[in-house]
Design an enzyme around this catalytic site. Structure first.
Site, PDB file in Angstrom:
ATOM      1  N   SER A  63       0.794  -1.235   0.000  1.00  0.00           N
ATOM      2  CA  SER A  63       0.000   0.000   0.000  1.00  0.00           C
ATOM      3  C   SER A  63       0.826   1.286   0.000  1.00  0.00           C
ATOM      4  O   SER A  63       0.269   2.369  -0.178  1.00  0.00           O
ATOM      5  CB  SER A  63      -0.942   0.016   1.199  1.00  0.00           C
ATOM      6  OG  SER A  63      -1.997  -0.874   0.975  1.00  0.00           O
ATOM      7  N   LYS A  66       0.246   3.239  -2.980  1.00  0.00           N
ATOM      8  CA  LYS A  66      -0.977   4.033  -3.154  1.00  0.00           C
ATOM      9  C   LYS A  66      -0.682   5.531  -3.146  1.00  0.00           C
ATOM     10  O   LYS A  66      -1.481   6.327  -3.642  1.00  0.00           O
ATOM     11  CB  LYS A  66      -1.998   3.667  -2.073  1.00  0.00           C
ATOM     12  CG  LYS A  66      -2.543   2.258  -2.286  1.00  0.00           C
ATOM     13  CD  LYS A  66      -3.413   1.768  -1.147  1.00  0.00           C
ATOM     14  CE  LYS A  66      -3.864   0.338  -1.476  1.00  0.00           C
ATOM     15  NZ  LYS A  66      -4.493  -0.346  -0.355  1.00  0.00           N
ATOM     16  N   TYR A 188      -4.456  -2.398 -10.098  1.00  0.00           N
ATOM     17  CA  TYR A 188      -4.387  -2.361  -8.640  1.00  0.00           C
ATOM     18  C   TYR A 188      -3.482  -3.466  -8.085  1.00  0.00           C
ATOM     19  O   TYR A 188      -2.606  -3.203  -7.255  1.00  0.00           O
ATOM     20  CB  TYR A 188      -5.804  -2.479  -8.033  1.00  0.00           C
ATOM     21  CG  TYR A 188      -5.781  -2.509  -6.528  1.00  0.00           C
ATOM     22  CD1 TYR A 188      -5.654  -1.333  -5.793  1.00  0.00           C
ATOM     23  CD2 TYR A 188      -5.830  -3.711  -5.830  1.00  0.00           C
ATOM     24  CE1 TYR A 188      -5.579  -1.358  -4.409  1.00  0.00           C
ATOM     25  CE2 TYR A 188      -5.765  -3.753  -4.447  1.00  0.00           C
ATOM     26  CZ  TYR A 188      -5.641  -2.574  -3.739  1.00  0.00           C
ATOM     27  OH  TYR A 188      -5.558  -2.602  -2.369  1.00  0.00           O
ATOM     28  N   TYR A 240      -4.583   3.855   8.065  1.00  0.00           N
ATOM     29  CA  TYR A 240      -5.937   3.316   8.237  1.00  0.00           C
ATOM     30  C   TYR A 240      -6.471   3.667   9.625  1.00  0.00           C
ATOM     31  O   TYR A 240      -6.374   4.828  10.031  1.00  0.00           O
ATOM     32  CB  TYR A 240      -5.944   1.798   7.962  1.00  0.00           C
ATOM     33  CG  TYR A 240      -5.113   1.496   6.737  1.00  0.00           C
ATOM     34  CD1 TYR A 240      -5.544   1.910   5.481  1.00  0.00           C
ATOM     35  CD2 TYR A 240      -3.878   0.875   6.830  1.00  0.00           C
ATOM     36  CE1 TYR A 240      -4.774   1.691   4.347  1.00  0.00           C
ATOM     37  CE2 TYR A 240      -3.103   0.656   5.698  1.00  0.00           C
ATOM     38  CZ  TYR A 240      -3.561   1.064   4.474  1.00  0.00           C
ATOM     39  OH  TYR A 240      -2.798   0.861   3.377  1.00  0.00           O
ATOM     40  N   VAL A 258       1.329  -3.762   3.767  1.00  0.00           N
ATOM     41  CA  VAL A 258       1.314  -5.056   4.456  1.00  0.00           C
ATOM     42  C   VAL A 258       2.556  -5.909   4.176  1.00  0.00           C
ATOM     43  O   VAL A 258       2.701  -6.993   4.732  1.00  0.00           O
ATOM     44  CB  VAL A 258       0.025  -5.878   4.181  1.00  0.00           C
ATOM     45  CG1 VAL A 258      -1.203  -5.189   4.743  1.00  0.00           C
ATOM     46  CG2 VAL A 258      -0.133  -6.176   2.697  1.00  0.00           C
TER      47      VAL A 258
HETATM   48  O1  DON Z   1      -5.307  -4.867  -1.283  1.00  0.00           O
HETATM   49  C1  DON Z   1      -4.578  -5.482  -0.528  1.00  0.00           C
HETATM   50  O2  DON Z   1      -5.043  -6.250   0.275  1.00  0.00           O
HETATM   51  C2  DON Z   1      -3.076  -5.285  -0.536  1.00  0.00           C
HETATM   52  N1  DON Z   1      -2.536  -5.520  -1.766  1.00  0.00           N
HETATM   53  C3  DON Z   1      -2.646  -3.940  -0.064  1.00  0.00           C
HETATM   54  C4  DON Z   1      -2.965  -3.782   1.330  1.00  0.00           C
HETATM   55  C5  DON Z   1      -2.022  -2.983   2.105  1.00  0.00           C
HETATM   56  O3  DON Z   1      -0.824  -2.941   1.949  1.00  0.00           O
HETATM   57  C6  DON Z   1      -2.695  -2.321   3.211  1.00  0.00           C
HETATM   58  N2  DON Z   1      -1.709  -1.882   4.127  1.00  0.00           N
HETATM   59  N3  DON Z   1      -1.442  -1.734   5.159  1.00  0.00           N
END
Ligand code: DON
Length: 304
Positions: A63, A66, A188, A240, A258
């Site tokens: 993320s 993003k 995405y 978040y 993540v």
């Molecule tokens: O959409 C997802 O689940 C992951 N590819 C990205 C999530 C993410 O990194 C959220 N972060 N803390």
């Protein structure tokens, strides 16, 4: 300031603490990472570099990407970004569906999954080759041409991405996704799969510490006013439902992923990236959060 010594001292201190985090398991490819990896890198706007541990090993930035997609979309479109995605902290998990119904398909901000998916939709509308173009953009920001997607991670996400597919379908039903769902999600999932090391992440975020200008190339990416907004969004929405905690404890704008990476920006001074794969229950790096809290406390360098 002797950042290298500070890094080593904090690392030694944190080694005494039991890591209560857990490596992301919902994406099978990410669960294979060694939980003991740890790296940190700081680059100043003047170009000075400080690093410790596995700072030169690439990891899945997830993320953190993003921010790149949001900045690229923001720099491309003139008007309707804020009709389609908000600027409020969500107070919910990164992949939450709950607010979308009452908010009529408008995600609270560009850094939760729903918001990042709308940003991907905008990029699909605005760009002829969105996947290539986002890579080119990140390579330009970092000055490093070997940065790439990891197709295994992208596939792994796609095969388990039921919640993300629910998000995109729900938003499409409200008219907030304009393009073909498969095309939007391909962008995405690939965006989330980008791999960079701590130094590459710090370097590519440096324009946000430098009024929107890449310090080493002089290229202007965002106006100073838009740079302020990007940093403000990271401050209020970058973690978040732990964004308030990060502001309270670290006191810098930042963004997590993540894969266990966290980048934080000190406007006019530096970017720092820390990587430690085990995550806390909110999906943010357990030791990364502790490390940055300790770092801004010891150096007394936060924006507050
Ligand atoms: O959409 C997802 O689940 C992951 N590819 C990205 C999530 C993410 O990194 C959220 N972060 N803390």
């Amino acid at each position: 300031m002797d950042y290298n010594k500070i890094f080593e001292d904090i690392y030694t201190e944190l080694s005494k603490i039991d890591n209560k985090g857990v490596v992301a398991e919902y994406i099978p490819e990410l669960s294979k990472i060694d939980p003991n990896k740890f790296g940190v890198q700081l680059t100043t706007v003047e170009g000075d570099k400080f690093a410790f541990g596995d700072w030169d090993e690439r990891f899945s930035i997830q993320s953190i990407a993003k921010v790149f997609s949001y900045v690229l979309a923001y720099s491309l479109i003139k008007s309707d970004l804020w009709d389609r995605v908000g600027v409020e902290p969500s107070g919910t998990a990164f992949n939450s569906l709950v607010q979308l119904e009452s908010d009529k398909g408008i995600p609270r901000n560009p850094f939760i999954n729903a918001g990042a998916i709308v940003v991907c939709d905008i990029l699909v509308s605005e760009l002829e080759k969105p996947k290539e173009d986002i890579l080119t953009f990140i390579r330009e920001l970092s000055g490093i041409n070997s940065i790439n997607f990891n197709s295994r991670v992208a596939e792994s996400e796609r095969s388990t991405g039921f919640t993300n597919m629910a998000l995109v379908n729900f938003m499409k039903s409200f008219g907030n996704i304009h393009n073909d769902i498969e095309e939007v999600m391909d962008l995405y999932f690939n965006l989330c799969s980008i791999e960079m090391n701590c130094m590459e992440v710090s370097k590519s975020f440096l324009f946000l510490a430098n009024n929107g200008v890449v310090p080493y190339s002089g290229k202007s990416i965002l106006s100073p006013s838009r740079t302020k907004r990007a940093n403000a969004l990271m401050q209020s929405c970058g973690f978040y439902d732990e964004s308030g905690q990060f502001t309270f404890k670290v006191g810098l704008p930042g963004k997590s992923g993540v894969g266990g990476g966290i980048v934080a920006v000190h406007p006019q001074r530096y970017c720092i990236t820390v990587w430690s794969p085990p995550l806390n229950p909110k999906g943010n790096s357990y030791k990364g959060m502790l490390f940055l809290e300790e770092f801004t406390t010891r150096t007394e360098l936060s924006i507050f």
